[in-house]
Design a protein around this motif. Sequence first.
Motif, PDB file in Angstrom:
ATOM      1  N   HIS A  51       0.848  -1.183   0.000  1.00  0.00           N
ATOM      2  CA  HIS A  51       0.000   0.000   0.000  1.00  0.00           C
ATOM      3  C   HIS A  51       0.889   1.239   0.000  1.00  0.00           C
ATOM      4  O   HIS A  51       2.029   1.214   0.489  1.00  0.00           O
ATOM      5  CB  HIS A  51      -0.920  -0.004   1.226  1.00  0.00           C
ATOM      6  CG  HIS A  51      -1.969  -1.078   1.164  1.00  0.00           C
ATOM      7  ND1 HIS A  51      -3.027  -1.035   0.287  1.00  0.00           N
ATOM      8  CD2 HIS A  51      -2.103  -2.241   1.853  1.00  0.00           C
ATOM      9  CE1 HIS A  51      -3.777  -2.100   0.446  1.00  0.00           C
ATOM     10  NE2 HIS A  51      -3.243  -2.863   1.397  1.00  0.00           N
ATOM     11  N   HIS A  52       0.375   2.343  -0.542  1.00  0.00           N
ATOM     12  CA  HIS A  52       1.223   3.497  -0.860  1.00  0.00           C
ATOM     13  C   HIS A  52       1.916   4.110   0.349  1.00  0.00           C
ATOM     14  O   HIS A  52       2.941   4.767   0.200  1.00  0.00           O
ATOM     15  CB  HIS A  52       0.400   4.565  -1.598  1.00  0.00           C
ATOM     16  CG  HIS A  52      -0.616   5.254  -0.742  1.00  0.00           C
ATOM     17  ND1 HIS A  52      -1.826   4.682  -0.401  1.00  0.00           N
ATOM     18  CD2 HIS A  52      -0.599   6.478  -0.145  1.00  0.00           C
ATOM     19  CE1 HIS A  52      -2.504   5.506   0.355  1.00  0.00           C
ATOM     20  NE2 HIS A  52      -1.801   6.599   0.540  1.00  0.00           N
ATOM     21  N   ARG A  53       1.409   3.908   1.565  1.00  0.00           N
ATOM     22  CA  ARG A  53       2.052   4.514   2.738  1.00  0.00           C
ATOM     23  C   ARG A  53       3.147   3.626   3.328  1.00  0.00           C
ATOM     24  O   ARG A  53       3.892   4.073   4.203  1.00  0.00           O
ATOM     25  CB  ARG A  53       1.011   4.793   3.818  1.00  0.00           C
ATOM     26  CG  ARG A  53       0.057   5.919   3.447  1.00  0.00           C
ATOM     27  CD  ARG A  53      -0.864   6.246   4.594  1.00  0.00           C
ATOM     28  NE  ARG A  53      -1.756   7.362   4.272  1.00  0.00           N
ATOM     29  CZ  ARG A  53      -2.642   7.874   5.096  1.00  0.00           C
ATOM     30  NH1 ARG A  53      -2.757   7.367   6.323  1.00  0.00           N
ATOM     31  NH2 ARG A  53      -3.417   8.879   4.739  1.00  0.00           N
ATOM     32  N   LEU A  54       3.245   2.389   2.886  1.00  0.00           N
ATOM     33  CA  LEU A  54       4.207   1.437   3.444  1.00  0.00           C
ATOM     34  C   LEU A  54       5.447   1.315   2.578  1.00  0.00           C
ATOM     35  O   LEU A  54       5.456   1.710   1.417  1.00  0.00           O
ATOM     36  CB  LEU A  54       3.537   0.058   3.604  1.00  0.00           C
ATOM     37  CG  LEU A  54       2.271   0.028   4.468  1.00  0.00           C
ATOM     38  CD1 LEU A  54       1.717  -1.382   4.526  1.00  0.00           C
ATOM     39  CD2 LEU A  54       2.552   0.553   5.865  1.00  0.00           C
ATOM     40  N   HIS A  71       5.978  -0.139   8.087  1.00  0.00           N
ATOM     41  CA  HIS A  71       5.725   1.298   8.254  1.00  0.00           C
ATOM     42  C   HIS A  71       7.030   2.081   8.279  1.00  0.00           C
ATOM     43  O   HIS A  71       7.104   3.188   7.735  1.00  0.00           O
ATOM     44  CB  HIS A  71       4.933   1.551   9.539  1.00  0.00           C
ATOM     45  CG  HIS A  71       3.515   1.091   9.455  1.00  0.00           C
ATOM     46  ND1 HIS A  71       2.524   1.824   8.839  1.00  0.00           N
ATOM     47  CD2 HIS A  71       2.913  -0.042   9.896  1.00  0.00           C
ATOM     48  CE1 HIS A  71       1.379   1.186   8.909  1.00  0.00           C
ATOM     49  NE2 HIS A  71       1.577   0.046   9.559  1.00  0.00           N
ATOM     50  N   THR A  72       8.054   1.546   8.949  1.00  0.00           N
ATOM     51  CA  THR A  72       9.361   2.188   9.006  1.00  0.00           C
ATOM     52  C   THR A  72      10.434   1.149   8.706  1.00  0.00           C
ATOM     53  O   THR A  72      10.288  -0.027   9.059  1.00  0.00           O
ATOM     54  CB  THR A  72       9.643   2.801  10.392  1.00  0.00           C
ATOM     55  OG1 THR A  72       9.502   1.789  11.401  1.00  0.00           O
ATOM     56  CG2 THR A  72       8.668   3.929  10.680  1.00  0.00           C
ATOM     57  N   ARG A  81      10.983   6.965  -1.064  1.00  0.00           N
ATOM     58  CA  ARG A  81       9.648   7.009  -1.629  1.00  0.00           C
ATOM     59  C   ARG A  81       9.724   7.205  -3.144  1.00  0.00           C
ATOM     60  O   ARG A  81      10.487   8.025  -3.628  1.00  0.00           O
ATOM     61  CB  ARG A  81       8.818   8.127  -0.988  1.00  0.00           C
ATOM     62  CG  ARG A  81       8.561   7.901   0.501  1.00  0.00           C
ATOM     63  CD  ARG A  81       7.458   8.794   1.034  1.00  0.00           C
ATOM     64  NE  ARG A  81       7.197   8.498   2.447  1.00  0.00           N
ATOM     65  CZ  ARG A  81       6.376   7.549   2.864  1.00  0.00           C
ATOM     66  NH1 ARG A  81       5.719   6.805   1.976  1.00  0.00           N
ATOM     67  NH2 ARG A  81       6.183   7.350   4.162  1.00  0.00           N
ATOM     68  N   ASN A  86       7.463   2.374  -2.617  1.00  0.00           N
ATOM     69  CA  ASN A  86       8.395   2.884  -1.609  1.00  0.00           C
ATOM     70  C   ASN A  86       9.254   1.718  -1.144  1.00  0.00           C
ATOM     71  O   ASN A  86       8.734   0.662  -0.796  1.00  0.00           O
ATOM     72  CB  ASN A  86       7.630   3.468  -0.420  1.00  0.00           C
ATOM     73  CG  ASN A  86       6.671   4.563  -0.830  1.00  0.00           C
ATOM     74  OD1 ASN A  86       6.958   5.344  -1.727  1.00  0.00           O
ATOM     75  ND2 ASN A  86       5.524   4.618  -0.181  1.00  0.00           N
TER      76      ASN A  86
END
Length: 203
Positions: A51-54, A71-72, A81, A86
């Motif tokens: 997913h785009h935030r991960l 996540h990090t 990114r 990412n």
Amino acid sequence: MLWIIFMLLLFISSMEMLTQNRWKKQVSTGLLENCTGCVLCSEDNGCITCHHRLFLLIWRDGIRQYGMCVHTCPPGYFGVRGLEVNRCTKCRSPSCESCFSRDFCMKCKDKFYLHKGQCFRQCPPGTTAQPSTRECQEMCEAGPWSEWSACTHKGQTCGCKWGVETRVREVTGAAREEGAACPALQETRKCRMRKHCPGGEHS
């Protein structure tokens, strides 16, 4: 007509059973844990896209590689990114625990000291190790000492047994870096004064 409906229901029931069996197999092999946050996931290689935030973290185990969405990024990696994905990219230096880019370290592993984005076992010349921050701090280069000042006490050069004298030195212009660790630039020492002032006057 009834025969066609019966066959269709049988086909749907078979597909549901196949899907459930595959789901159970995935749960038993722990695949669902590896696919958390994935958009696309492979049974053999884990996450392929996230997913785009991960961030997509890829690590190797022998000749195989596995993907995981996080996540990090973990120690030794930094996040990059991109438009499509990412990624967690590994720091180039194995002694680097956290980096800003592939070649610029921000925190070194134990027993290493950070200096200008690089990790050193021993700090370079002109720097000193700071154990509390694990960084190499720039050292000031001080010029020569001045001559000792006159021996005084409360601004007077006589009328008291003991006074102090002072000498100073300046930092050379080439070493005036912000945060640099400078040596002492002023020294004082006890000195003996003339107890009696000329003409018999006292301070």
